[in-house]
Motif scaffolding. Structure first.
Motif: not given
Length: 463
Positions: A265-270, A293-296, A190-198
């Motif tokens: 996020x894990x707790x959002x799945x259901x 899986x979305x996480x900080x 959130x502080x950098x406004x970036x998404x990282x994956x793989x």
């Protein structure tokens, strides 16, 4: 499960042969040195020296390894108790192993190895999902006719998910959705406004507005997240391939041919993966799905695990479970039960022992043929193009996949993705169109095609 009781305290070792000594095969060879009831002393790869190097890497001494280039050499080495490295499965197919582990990931070679192993009277652990997605149900029929089984392997997501679904159904849970997390998390800073994956990082400041579900509509948030993350891949052929294997084992189906694949996020799945009538995104029950899986940064990963979303029919009990930390939807109507692990070859021994000792698959008892993973052109493809499969994900450039209801491979049928791989196009295919069987030049000696014809004859004889 009490594994000691299930596998008994047997003094008999389950002997295995591993074909393909890459990442999975190498870790499985290491397990063969540690699992008390199992031994893996036969390894096959594209050349014998590759198998030798894998054996050396897991701690087998060079003096204990024999390179064998004929069945006679292999039998002699076996009788001497040596570890055996070969460059062709035919050289070791006659050895009295209990289970053959096919882990090459190569559709044609894997299909041939699978057939030879079954014909030699061995159980088959089919790690190569590329083969399984095209002819897995047919191979299971072939093995059953010889009193043997074909099994996926624990540690890989299909077997783990099939087991979790079986567990949930045995306990009488009403399953709304079942699936897995994608191989790579989506990490939002959130502080950098970036998404990282793989390993790829993209600027996505607009993602911040939707980084938490809060009380908003699930479908709107899922769509907004997908748009904000559009610079990152959100569909991968291996995810659809693995869920195709599961679909053929448990009679679940995808809600969409290319899945929803929400970022959650894990707790959002259901909350997200429940029915539309209850605030989710699914059109019905018993749906297969993958989520990213979305996480900080520094947050807990789902680790490539598997899950089921079940109906909370006994609300007081689920309220108690929620207070103990279980993941329940925001309206309390659904809950996610999950296995947060994905240990590949480090966990495969339970499937090998189940097959070798108890003649049982850790997949379906009798898999059928419900879905096909088919190839779709993402760009205009001209006649003469070779659909070369490659890379870590065994993908084809310019081609994606969908899960469609299964059917016989008539000329105008969509072609299975891994049957199309490494084949030449006999005619052009427009962007967005499925690649059809008549579009492909398939050699008469294609092992995969021969096995698929047998499978079609078994499951679609009346069509």
């Amino acid at each position: 499960m009490n594994y000691h009781a299930y596998f008994n305290a047997s003094d008999r070792l389950i002997e295995t042969c591993i074909i393909g000594t890459g990442g999975f095969g190498r870790s499985f060879l290491a397990q063969g040195l540690r699992v008390p009831l199992m031994r893996a002393r036969v390894a096959v790869d594209v050349d014998a020296q590759t198998a030798v190097q894998a054996m050396l890497a897991v701690g087998i001494t060079r003096e204990d390894i024999r390179v064998c280039e004929s069945p006679e050499e292999a039998q002699k080495a076996w009788n001497e108790g040596a570890f055996i490295a070969a460059g062709a499965f035919e050289h070791v197919a006659g050895l009295p192993v209990d289970v053959v582990v096919e882990a090459t990931g190569h559709p044609e070679a894997g299909a041939r190895h699978a057939r030879l192993a079954i014909e030699a009277g061995r159980h088959l652990a089919l790690v190569s999902k590329e083969v399984d997605s095209v002819v897995g149900p047919g191979l299971a029929v072939m093995a059953r006719s010889r009193g043997k089984v074909v099994t996926p392997v624990d540690g890989d997501q299909p077997s783990l998910l099939i087991g979790l679904i079986s567990w949930a159904e045995t306990l009488g849970f009403e399953i709304i959705a079942a699936g897995k997390s994608s191989e790579y998390d989506f990490i939002f800073d959130a502080s950098a406004g970036t998404l990282t994956s793989n390993g790829s990082t993209v600027s996505a400041p607009e993602f911040g507005e939707y980084s938490h579900l809060d009380g908003r509509d699930s479908s709107l948030v899922a769509e907004a997240r997908s748009r904000a993350a559009s610079a990152l891949p959100q569909r991968a052929v291996p995810d659809l391939c693995e869920l195709s294997v599961v679909a053929n084992a448990v009679r679940f189906a995808p809600d969409r041919p290319q899945l929803h694949a929400p970022i959650a996020r894990i707790d959002e799945v259901p909350t997200i993966l429940c029915e539309v009538s209850e605030g989710g995104i699914l059109s019905g029950q018993r749906k297969l799905e993958v989520f990213h899986c979305l996480r900080d940064p520094g947050g807990i990963s789902f680790a490539g695990g598997v899950f089921v979303v079940v109906r909370c029919e006994d609300r007081p009990t689920w309220k108690m479970l929620e207070e103990k930390g279980h993941v329940v939807s925001r309206d309390g109507n659904a809950a996610m039960v999950y296995i947060p692990r994905h240990l590949l070859g480090l966990e495969a021994a339970t499937s090998i022992l189940a097959a070798g000792m108890n003649n049982v698959s850790t997949g379906s008892i009798e898999p059928s043929h419900h879905v096909d993973l088919v190839a779709v052109a993402d760009v205009d493809l001209v006649a003469g193009t070779t659909l070369a499969m490659g890379g870590h994900h065994h993908s084809i450039e310019g081609v994606s996949s969908m899960m469609l209801p299964a059917g016989p491979l008539v000329p105008e049928a969509p072609a299975p993705f891994y049957l199309a791989s490494n084949k030449r196009l006999s005619r052009s295919v427009k962007q967005g169109e499925p690649i059809r069987m008549a579009d492909l030049e398939i050699p008469e000696n294609s092992e995969l095609m021969k096995l698929r014809r047998l499978q079609d004859a078994h499951f679609f004889a009346s069509r």
